[in-house]
Design a protein around this motif. Structure first.
Motif, PDB file in Angstrom:
ATOM      1  N   ARG A  27      50.025  31.239  47.022  1.00 11.07           N
ATOM      2  CA  ARG A  27      48.884  30.342  46.860  1.00 11.07           C
ATOM      3  C   ARG A  27      48.704  29.956  45.392  1.00 11.07           C
ATOM      4  O   ARG A  27      49.155  30.672  44.484  1.00 11.07           O
ATOM      5  CB  ARG A  27      47.610  31.012  47.356  1.00 11.07           C
ATOM      6  CG  ARG A  27      47.630  31.348  48.844  1.00 11.07           C
ATOM      7  CD  ARG A  27      46.473  32.242  49.202  1.00 11.07           C
ATOM      8  NE  ARG A  27      45.195  31.572  48.985  1.00 11.07           N
ATOM      9  CZ  ARG A  27      44.517  30.952  49.939  1.00 11.07           C
ATOM     10  NH1 ARG A  27      45.002  30.913  51.168  1.00 11.07           N
ATOM     11  NH2 ARG A  27      43.348  30.382  49.678  1.00 11.07           N
ATOM     12  N   THR A  28      48.008  28.851  45.172  1.00  6.89           N
ATOM     13  CA  THR A  28      47.722  28.410  43.808  1.00  6.89           C
ATOM     14  C   THR A  28      46.680  29.324  43.173  1.00  6.89           C
ATOM     15  O   THR A  28      45.662  29.641  43.791  1.00  6.89           O
ATOM     16  CB  THR A  28      47.178  26.972  43.829  1.00  6.89           C
ATOM     17  OG1 THR A  28      48.183  26.108  44.374  1.00  6.89           O
ATOM     18  CG2 THR A  28      46.832  26.519  42.410  1.00  6.89           C
ATOM     19  N   VAL A  29      46.951  29.744  41.946  1.00  2.00           N
ATOM     20  CA  VAL A  29      46.001  30.561  41.206  1.00  2.00           C
ATOM     21  C   VAL A  29      45.469  29.778  40.017  1.00  2.00           C
ATOM     22  O   VAL A  29      46.148  28.896  39.499  1.00  2.00           O
ATOM     23  CB  VAL A  29      46.628  31.890  40.732  1.00  2.00           C
ATOM     24  CG1 VAL A  29      47.007  32.741  41.925  1.00  2.00           C
ATOM     25  CG2 VAL A  29      47.831  31.642  39.834  1.00  2.00           C
ATOM     26  N   ASN A  30      44.270  30.098  39.600  1.00  2.00           N
ATOM     27  CA  ASN A  30      43.637  29.399  38.492  1.00  2.00           C
ATOM     28  C   ASN A  30      43.220  30.322  37.349  1.00  2.00           C
ATOM     29  O   ASN A  30      42.704  29.861  36.338  1.00  2.00           O
ATOM     30  CB  ASN A  30      42.415  28.631  38.980  1.00  2.00           C
ATOM     31  CG  ASN A  30      42.792  27.449  39.837  1.00  2.00           C
ATOM     32  OD1 ASN A  30      43.411  26.495  39.360  1.00  2.00           O
ATOM     33  ND2 ASN A  30      42.451  27.497  41.107  1.00  2.00           N
ATOM     34  N   SER A  50      42.182  31.296  31.681  1.00  2.00           N
ATOM     35  CA  SER A  50      41.756  30.441  32.779  1.00  2.00           C
ATOM     36  C   SER A  50      42.516  29.130  32.708  1.00  2.00           C
ATOM     37  O   SER A  50      42.741  28.586  31.623  1.00  2.00           O
ATOM     38  CB  SER A  50      40.260  30.175  32.672  1.00  2.00           C
ATOM     39  OG  SER A  50      39.878  29.129  33.539  1.00  2.00           O
ATOM     40  N   TRP A  51      42.892  28.630  33.864  1.00  2.57           N
ATOM     41  CA  TRP A  51      43.617  27.360  33.883  1.00  2.57           C
ATOM     42  C   TRP A  51      42.699  26.198  33.501  1.00  2.57           C
ATOM     43  O   TRP A  51      43.173  25.118  33.192  1.00  2.57           O
ATOM     44  CB  TRP A  51      44.200  27.132  35.277  1.00  2.57           C
ATOM     45  CG  TRP A  51      45.614  27.586  35.444  1.00  2.57           C
ATOM     46  CD1 TRP A  51      46.625  26.908  36.094  1.00  2.57           C
ATOM     47  CD2 TRP A  51      46.218  28.810  34.985  1.00  2.57           C
ATOM     48  NE1 TRP A  51      47.781  27.625  36.047  1.00  2.57           N
ATOM     49  CE2 TRP A  51      47.581  28.797  35.394  1.00  2.57           C
ATOM     50  CE3 TRP A  51      45.758  29.902  34.261  1.00  2.57           C
ATOM     51  CZ2 TRP A  51      48.458  29.842  35.122  1.00  2.57           C
ATOM     52  CZ3 TRP A  51      46.639  30.939  33.977  1.00  2.57           C
ATOM     53  CH2 TRP A  51      47.965  30.904  34.406  1.00  2.57           C
ATOM     54  N   LEU A  52      41.381  26.408  33.507  1.00  2.00           N
ATOM     55  CA  LEU A  52      40.433  25.382  33.117  1.00  2.00           C
ATOM     56  C   LEU A  52      40.350  25.342  31.599  1.00  2.00           C
ATOM     57  O   LEU A  52      39.683  26.171  30.964  1.00  2.00           O
ATOM     58  CB  LEU A  52      39.057  25.671  33.693  1.00  2.00           C
ATOM     59  CG  LEU A  52      37.968  24.638  33.362  1.00  2.00           C
ATOM     60  CD1 LEU A  52      38.341  23.281  33.937  1.00  2.00           C
ATOM     61  CD2 LEU A  52      36.617  25.099  33.904  1.00  2.00           C
ATOM     62  N   GLY A  53      41.073  24.426  31.013  1.00  2.61           N
ATOM     63  CA  GLY A  53      41.057  24.279  29.557  1.00  2.61           C
ATOM     64  C   GLY A  53      41.805  25.343  28.813  1.00  2.61           C
ATOM     65  O   GLY A  53      41.848  25.331  27.581  1.00  2.61           O
ATOM     66  N   ARG A  99      40.049  31.759  41.855  1.00  3.79           N
ATOM     67  CA  ARG A  99      38.845  31.288  41.167  1.00  3.79           C
ATOM     68  C   ARG A  99      39.121  31.102  39.679  1.00  3.79           C
ATOM     69  O   ARG A  99      39.980  31.763  39.105  1.00  3.79           O
ATOM     70  CB  ARG A  99      37.712  32.301  41.364  1.00  3.79           C
ATOM     71  CG  ARG A  99      37.276  32.436  42.807  1.00  3.79           C
ATOM     72  CD  ARG A  99      36.418  33.653  43.011  1.00  3.79           C
ATOM     73  NE  ARG A  99      37.191  34.892  42.898  1.00  3.79           N
ATOM     74  CZ  ARG A  99      36.683  36.099  43.096  1.00  3.79           C
ATOM     75  NH1 ARG A  99      35.385  36.236  43.379  1.00  3.79           N
ATOM     76  NH2 ARG A  99      37.441  37.176  42.975  1.00  3.79           N
ATOM     77  N   ILE A 100      38.356  30.234  39.063  1.00  2.38           N
ATOM     78  CA  ILE A 100      38.451  29.997  37.623  1.00  2.38           C
ATOM     79  C   ILE A 100      37.474  30.932  36.940  1.00  2.38           C
ATOM     80  O   ILE A 100      36.268  30.867  37.179  1.00  2.38           O
ATOM     81  CB  ILE A 100      38.132  28.541  37.291  1.00  2.38           C
ATOM     82  CG1 ILE A 100      39.176  27.614  37.931  1.00  2.38           C
ATOM     83  CG2 ILE A 100      38.088  28.335  35.777  1.00  2.38           C
ATOM     84  CD1 ILE A 100      38.842  26.148  37.817  1.00  2.38           C
ATOM     85  N   SER A 101      37.988  31.804  36.069  1.00  5.75           N
ATOM     86  CA  SER A 101      37.120  32.797  35.464  1.00  5.75           C
ATOM     87  C   SER A 101      37.781  33.426  34.257  1.00  5.75           C
ATOM     88  O   SER A 101      38.970  33.265  34.031  1.00  5.75           O
ATOM     89  CB  SER A 101      36.795  33.889  36.493  1.00  5.75           C
ATOM     90  OG  SER A 101      36.048  34.921  35.896  1.00  5.75           O
ATOM     91  N   ARG A 102      36.989  34.176  33.501  1.00  3.82           N
ATOM     92  CA  ARG A 102      37.514  35.042  32.442  1.00  3.82           C
ATOM     93  C   ARG A 102      36.870  36.422  32.566  1.00  3.82           C
ATOM     94  O   ARG A 102      36.586  37.086  31.573  1.00  3.82           O
ATOM     95  CB  ARG A 102      37.251  34.441  31.067  1.00  3.82           C
ATOM     96  CG  ARG A 102      38.087  33.207  30.759  1.00  3.82           C
ATOM     97  CD  ARG A 102      37.798  32.680  29.387  1.00  3.82           C
ATOM     98  NE  ARG A 102      36.442  32.181  29.290  1.00  3.82           N
ATOM     99  CZ  ARG A 102      35.752  32.158  28.153  1.00  3.82           C
ATOM    100  NH1 ARG A 102      36.277  32.625  27.040  1.00  3.82           N
ATOM    101  NH2 ARG A 102      34.528  31.676  28.124  1.00  3.82           N
ATOM    102  N   VAL A 103      36.681  36.826  33.823  1.00  5.59           N
ATOM    103  CA  VAL A 103      36.033  38.104  34.098  1.00  5.59           C
ATOM    104  C   VAL A 103      36.906  39.261  33.633  1.00  5.59           C
ATOM    105  O   VAL A 103      38.129  39.235  33.799  1.00  5.59           O
ATOM    106  CB  VAL A 103      35.736  38.227  35.610  1.00  5.59           C
ATOM    107  CG1 VAL A 103      35.234  39.617  35.953  1.00  5.59           C
ATOM    108  CG2 VAL A 103      34.717  37.174  36.031  1.00  5.59           C
ATOM    109  N   LYS A 104      36.263  40.294  33.076  1.00  6.75           N
ATOM    110  CA  LYS A 104      36.993  41.444  32.550  1.00  6.75           C
ATOM    111  C   LYS A 104      36.921  42.645  33.487  1.00  6.75           C
ATOM    112  O   LYS A 104      37.406  43.717  33.145  1.00  6.75           O
ATOM    113  CB  LYS A 104      36.426  41.824  31.185  1.00  6.75           C
ATOM    114  CG  LYS A 104      36.533  40.708  30.162  1.00  6.75           C
ATOM    115  CD  LYS A 104      35.965  41.123  28.827  1.00  6.75           C
ATOM    116  CE  LYS A 104      36.053  39.996  27.809  1.00  6.75           C
ATOM    117  NZ  LYS A 104      35.524  40.392  26.480  1.00  6.75           N
ATOM    118  N   ASP A 105      36.360  42.457  34.652  1.00  6.59           N
ATOM    119  CA  ASP A 105      36.203  43.531  35.623  1.00  6.59           C
ATOM    120  C   ASP A 105      37.408  43.569  36.563  1.00  6.59           C
ATOM    121  O   ASP A 105      37.721  42.575  37.215  1.00  6.59           O
ATOM    122  CB  ASP A 105      34.918  43.297  36.421  1.00  6.59           C
ATOM    123  CG  ASP A 105      34.612  44.421  37.386  1.00  6.59           C
ATOM    124  OD1 ASP A 105      33.513  44.406  37.977  1.00  6.59           O
ATOM    125  OD2 ASP A 105      35.463  45.321  37.551  1.00  6.59           O
TER     126      ASP A 105
END
Length: 122
Positions: A27-30, A50-53, A99-105
């Protein structure tokens, strides 16, 4: 489903450099990133992109030494590790999520690779 394959782990001397790679299929990951786990310690966040920017986040312990980047293909991530220290010794795991994120958990990430061993020792 997403399948992650890491590569690049090795035995290094302190002060050396190493690049880890991770390729995702399915699947596509972001969002892709790296965690690590040293013997006797809990798994800890290292870096995420994150793939967003292309926004990134780093653990304080690796800031200024490690750089996470995306490959030209949207399913690849790298971790450039410079000025390696013995405390960087760990199994390094690639993680990914749709999902688009920068979560550290660690609990946030749906997909994990099998890990690649990095050992820093003189």
């Amino acid at each position: 489903q997403v399948h992650l394959v890491e590569s690049g782990g090795d035995l290094m001397q302190p002060g050396g450099s190493l690049r880890l790679s991770c390729v995702a299929s399915g699947r596509t990951v972001n969002t892709m990133g790296w965690f690590r786990q040293a013997p006797g310690k809990e798994r800890e966040f290292v870096a995420v992109v994150s793939w967003l920017g292309g926004s990134t986040s780093y653990a304080d312990s690796v800031k200024g030494r490690f750089t996470i980047s995306r490959g030209n293909a949207k399913n690849t991530v790298y971790l450039q590790m410079n000025n390696l220290k013995p405390e960087d010794t760990a199994v390094y795991y690639c993680v990914a999520d749709e999902r688009i994120s920068r979560v550290k958990d660690a609990d946030y990430y749906h997909y994990w690779g099998q890990g690649t061993q990095v050992t820093v020792s003189s």
